[in-house]
Scaffold this motif. Sequence first.
Motif, PDB file in Angstrom:
ATOM      1  N   GLY A 361       0.802  -1.211   0.000  1.00 31.79           N
ATOM      2  CA  GLY A 361       0.000   0.000   0.000  1.00 31.79           C
ATOM      3  C   GLY A 361       0.835   1.260   0.000  1.00 31.79           C
ATOM      4  N   GLU A 362       1.995   1.225   0.694  1.00 36.18           N
ATOM      5  CA  GLU A 362       2.863   2.398   0.742  1.00 36.18           C
ATOM      6  C   GLU A 362       3.678   2.549  -0.542  1.00 36.18           C
ATOM      7  N   VAL A 363       4.230   1.440  -1.018  1.00 37.18           N
ATOM      8  CA  VAL A 363       5.050   1.464  -2.241  1.00 37.18           C
ATOM      9  C   VAL A 363       4.188   0.894  -3.366  1.00 37.18           C
ATOM     10  N   GLN A 364       3.310   1.697  -3.907  1.00 32.75           N
ATOM     11  CA  GLN A 364       2.273   1.216  -4.819  1.00 32.75           C
ATOM     12  C   GLN A 364       2.820   0.725  -6.157  1.00 32.75           C
ATOM     13  N   ALA A 365       3.977   1.231  -6.530  1.00 28.98           N
ATOM     14  CA  ALA A 365       4.551   0.811  -7.814  1.00 28.98           C
ATOM     15  C   ALA A 365       4.911  -0.665  -7.826  1.00 28.98           C
ATOM     16  N   LEU A 366       5.027  -1.288  -6.638  1.00 30.67           N
ATOM     17  CA  LEU A 366       5.379  -2.710  -6.585  1.00 30.67           C
ATOM     18  C   LEU A 366       4.327  -3.588  -7.251  1.00 30.67           C
ATOM     19  N   ILE A 367       3.071  -3.149  -7.289  1.00 33.14           N
ATOM     20  CA  ILE A 367       2.007  -3.968  -7.870  1.00 33.14           C
ATOM     21  C   ILE A 367       2.178  -4.102  -9.379  1.00 33.14           C
ATOM     22  N   VAL A 368       2.581  -3.017 -10.043  1.00 32.82           N
ATOM     23  CA  VAL A 368       2.660  -3.034 -11.502  1.00 32.82           C
ATOM     24  C   VAL A 368       4.075  -3.263 -12.024  1.00 32.82           C
ATOM     25  N   PHE A 369       5.076  -3.106 -11.146  1.00 35.60           N
ATOM     26  CA  PHE A 369       6.452  -3.245 -11.627  1.00 35.60           C
ATOM     27  C   PHE A 369       6.742  -4.608 -12.254  1.00 35.60           C
ATOM     28  N   PRO A 370       6.221  -5.749 -11.715  1.00 35.92           N
ATOM     29  CA  PRO A 370       6.529  -7.053 -12.331  1.00 35.92           C
ATOM     30  C   PRO A 370       6.117  -7.169 -13.789  1.00 35.92           C
ATOM     31  N   ILE A 371       5.263  -6.262 -14.276  1.00 32.02           N
ATOM     32  CA  ILE A 371       4.879  -6.323 -15.691  1.00 32.02           C
ATOM     33  C   ILE A 371       6.095  -6.137 -16.591  1.00 32.02           C
ATOM     34  N   ILE A 372       7.079  -5.350 -16.150  1.00 37.81           N
ATOM     35  CA  ILE A 372       8.278  -5.096 -16.971  1.00 37.81           C
ATOM     36  C   ILE A 372       9.079  -6.379 -17.188  1.00 37.81           C
ATOM     37  N   PRO A 373       9.547  -7.078 -16.117  1.00 35.91           N
ATOM     38  CA  PRO A 373      10.261  -8.339 -16.366  1.00 35.91           C
ATOM     39  C   PRO A 373       9.378  -9.402 -17.004  1.00 35.91           C
ATOM     40  N   CYS A 374       8.070  -9.351 -16.724  1.00 30.87           N
ATOM     41  CA  CYS A 374       7.158 -10.322 -17.338  1.00 30.87           C
ATOM     42  C   CYS A 374       7.122 -10.130 -18.854  1.00 30.87           C
ATOM     43  N   GLY A 375       7.068  -8.869 -19.311  1.00 31.43           N
ATOM     44  CA  GLY A 375       7.077  -8.593 -20.750  1.00 31.43           C
ATOM     45  C   GLY A 375       8.378  -9.010 -21.406  1.00 31.43           C
ATOM     46  N   ILE A 376       9.513  -8.744 -20.714  1.00 31.55           N
ATOM     47  CA  ILE A 376      10.819  -9.150 -21.263  1.00 31.55           C
ATOM     48  C   ILE A 376      10.904 -10.664 -21.364  1.00 31.55           C
ATOM     49  N   LEU A 377      10.436 -11.356 -20.318  1.00 28.58           N
ATOM     50  CA  LEU A 377      10.455 -12.826 -20.345  1.00 28.58           C
ATOM     51  C   LEU A 377       9.542 -13.380 -21.431  1.00 28.58           C
ATOM     52  N   ALA A 378       8.404 -12.717 -21.680  1.00 25.08           N
ATOM     53  CA  ALA A 378       7.489 -13.179 -22.727  1.00 25.08           C
ATOM     54  C   ALA A 378       8.173 -13.127 -24.089  1.00 25.08           C
ATOM     55  N   ILE A 379       8.867 -12.022 -24.359  1.00 27.66           N
ATOM     56  CA  ILE A 379       9.606 -11.909 -25.629  1.00 27.66           C
ATOM     57  C   ILE A 379      10.670 -12.993 -25.709  1.00 27.66           C
ATOM     58  N   PHE A 380      11.378 -13.227 -24.594  1.00 25.32           N
ATOM     59  CA  PHE A 380      12.424 -14.251 -24.577  1.00 25.32           C
ATOM     60  C   PHE A 380      11.840 -15.638 -24.823  1.00 25.32           C
ATOM     61  N   TYR A 381      10.700 -15.956 -24.182  1.00 27.49           N
ATOM     62  CA  TYR A 381      10.108 -17.283 -24.341  1.00 27.49           C
ATOM     63  C   TYR A 381       9.614 -17.516 -25.770  1.00 27.49           C
ATOM     64  N   ILE A 382       9.059 -16.485 -26.398  1.00 32.42           N
ATOM     65  CA  ILE A 382       8.618 -16.635 -27.787  1.00 32.42           C
ATOM     66  C   ILE A 382       9.809 -16.975 -28.678  1.00 32.42           C
ATOM     67  N   PHE A 383      10.896 -16.243 -28.486  1.00 31.52           N
ATOM     68  CA  PHE A 383      12.123 -16.513 -29.243  1.00 31.52           C
ATOM     69  C   PHE A 383      12.664 -17.902 -28.902  1.00 31.52           C
ATOM     70  N   TRP A 384      12.657 -18.252 -27.599  1.00 34.32           N
ATOM     71  CA  TRP A 384      13.257 -19.507 -27.162  1.00 34.32           C
ATOM     72  C   TRP A 384      12.467 -20.708 -27.687  1.00 34.32           C
ATOM     73  N   ILE A 385      11.138 -20.659 -27.591  1.00 38.89           N
ATOM     74  CA  ILE A 385      10.325 -21.783 -28.057  1.00 38.89           C
ATOM     75  C   ILE A 385      10.460 -21.960 -29.562  1.00 38.89           C
ATOM     76  N   SER A 386      10.468 -20.846 -30.306  1.00 38.26           N
ATOM     77  CA  SER A 386      10.645 -20.939 -31.751  1.00 38.26           C
ATOM     78  C   SER A 386      11.994 -21.559 -32.094  1.00 38.26           C
ATOM     79  N   ALA A 387      13.044 -21.128 -31.392  1.00 39.36           N
ATOM     80  CA  ALA A 387      14.371 -21.704 -31.630  1.00 39.36           C
ATOM     81  C   ALA A 387      14.414 -23.172 -31.234  1.00 39.36           C
ATOM     82  N   ALA A 388      13.701 -23.538 -30.142  1.00 34.22           N
ATOM     83  CA  ALA A 388      13.682 -24.931 -29.699  1.00 34.22           C
ATOM     84  C   ALA A 388      13.028 -25.836 -30.744  1.00 34.22           C
ATOM     85  N   LEU A 389      11.926 -25.373 -31.342  1.00 30.87           N
ATOM     86  CA  LEU A 389      11.259 -26.169 -32.383  1.00 30.87           C
ATOM     87  C   LEU A 389      12.178 -26.373 -33.580  1.00 30.87           C
ATOM     88  N   HIS A 390      12.894 -25.331 -33.975  1.00 25.91           N
ATOM     89  CA  HIS A 390      13.836 -25.465 -35.095  1.00 25.91           C
ATOM     90  C   HIS A 390      15.026 -26.345 -34.703  1.00 25.91           C
TER      91      HIS A 390
END
Length: 699
Positions: A361-390
């Motif tokens: 409640g005091e540090v409110q940015a903590l609720i939305v901050f994980p979206i940043i690493p989550c978005g980076i990981l999503a891009i990485f997983y898309i690349f990783w899964i595509s590379a894994a299939l190939h």
Amino acid sequence: MRGPLGAVIGRYPSSDGSTHLGGIIKHNRKCRDIAVLIIFIAFWIAMIVNSSFAFNRGNPLRLTYGLDYKGNVCGQKHAAQDLRELELKYWLNPNQVYQSGLKDSQFKLANARSICLLDCPIPSEDSLTWVCDYPEGDIRVSLNDWIDMNYDYFEFLTPEMRNSSLQLQGPCYPVIFPSVNVYWSCQFIARASNVSLKHWQQMGGVNIKEDIIIDKSIHEYINSQSAVLKRYMADIGKSWPVLIVCGGILPLFLSVIWLLMIRHFVGAMPWVTVVLFNVLMVSVTMFFYLKVGWIGNDAISPIIGEHDPYIHVYVRELTHLRVFTVLMSFIMLVAILTSIAIVRRILMATSVLKVAAKVIGEVQALIVFPIIPCGILAIFYIFWISAALHLFSSGQVVQNNCNSNCCTYDLIEKKVICDRCCGYSIHYTPHIGAAILFHLFGCYWATQFFIACLSTVIAGSVASYYWAHGEASPEIPFLSVFSSMKRLMLYSLGSVALGSLTVSFLESIRFLLECIRRKLKVSGHVPDSWIGKAAYQCSQCFQRCIGWTIKSVNRNAYVMIAITGKSFFKASAIATELIMSNILRIGRVNVIGDVILFLGKLCVSLSSVLFAFLMLDTHKYRSAHNKISSPLLPVVVCWALGYVVATLFFAVVEMSIDTIILSFCQDSEEHGTAQYAPPLLIETLGDQNETQRLTQGSQ
């Protein structure tokens, strides 16, 4: 001995004797573990090179479709002939299929003549039908016309070609056995058509073997371990919309809701989490029962398209699903009993979660901050899964080395040729296996790295909140998160890379030890000598030590990295010393809090599994091109992705609790009583007299 930590975290003296807020969080830092950071950068370069090799050499179509006798992948438009519509592999010569199934035969099914078709042929009810080779040479028929003619241009053959066909040497072959589409291969049914067989014999055709072996030969090919593994990997490629929705978007949405509910309804959340976990466990287990056919008539079927309902084909995927269903039943039972056992401890978890809720409640940015690493990981997983299939399909198509005696009519050379009967297969070199293992390890290291970065940023933000208690701090509402992120980027990336590498390496060792233990247990080769038994027990103890290190020391080390800016191993030592000196005080609270948070992660990931089952149960994934062989792997991947996303968001609560507890312990050691701690935390961790003292002092 370490120096007083809290004194310099809250304030530190400057050269002029005055004091400043922030202390060690901003002061006297330098880059740590630079060598590991360089290794991590080199690792990313190697991952890119490894993936480039995969994209250059791989072809995911090979995971689903077979090869014809020319080495072309069925369904591929860039083959010698345009095979984009011809996805089914069909073996032309039934006697070759029979011969490949004989016990001592040197002839392999991979060398039997096969072509790609649009659908599996079935015998005619009143005449003899033919399936002819691709039209070439003097056969002036286009590929599209050949398809429209049901692959039959027997009437256009010369007498020489007809005689060759009656000898089962092509270019046309009789359709004697019915066949069904089983995972894009035409599975013969060992039930010859009497009408077709009679016409064949009247025309003077050679003897055709009628035996169950003709069925078993193709069935063994379809059920081989390599074929099953390829189908599982192909399922991932086909179900990518499910992975995005159920492995990314849905868990992100549910995790944010969970954090908001922790913020506003913290008293009820432990109870809601336990009840919801049990409901989801039962629901997911019931879906597994449906898919294996133990409830209802919705079991998975390997046959694609319309077929005789009396035809049943067994595949390994069904066995794997049954084993997993039994395992889920056991896990469900244990989970329900465990959740009942911890009901009496839930009030304690509520107390520690209230402290974390106050921080959020005091540090409110903590609720939305994980979206940043989550978005980076999503891009990485898309690349990783595509590379894994190939990467899994990056073998080289080579002609088999065979000594088989077979003759076929060549439409180009206009004669029967007996020295080109070896088929094609995909050859995997040892370095491809090493590249796959490196790719898997890289995914785990990258995931741990992003989780560690998130944990360190959260710990730095929460530490600022704790040690500034009672004083106005302009950076608490939002800027503390970005200040903590800045410190991570400037000074501690190497330490975080070392921590994530340590976790990945230790987990890999634990996984290998567990695989060895299970193999010994299954095979019955448990050591009899005292040395062997001692080594066996030591390996068990080592696995437990690894687990404790990963769960406890590593996460708390990130807290001390965020606070002190020390290297990973130095921060681990500080954290371990604090934990061991206060183990009785914090152990019971932290364990129960971790259990509730773990159940919360499972609720999010199990919800992903539930929705994945629902999406995979639609017509799109049950027929035609996108039919998956089994929902097992896509569902497991959705669970893993959902768990990772939940871990990123739940780290806000986990790291808030860990950071505050460690800060509380240090605060208590330095001042005798925790001077910076809020009364709610003291009520949870401290004694009653201390709570009354602070409460009266505030009045």
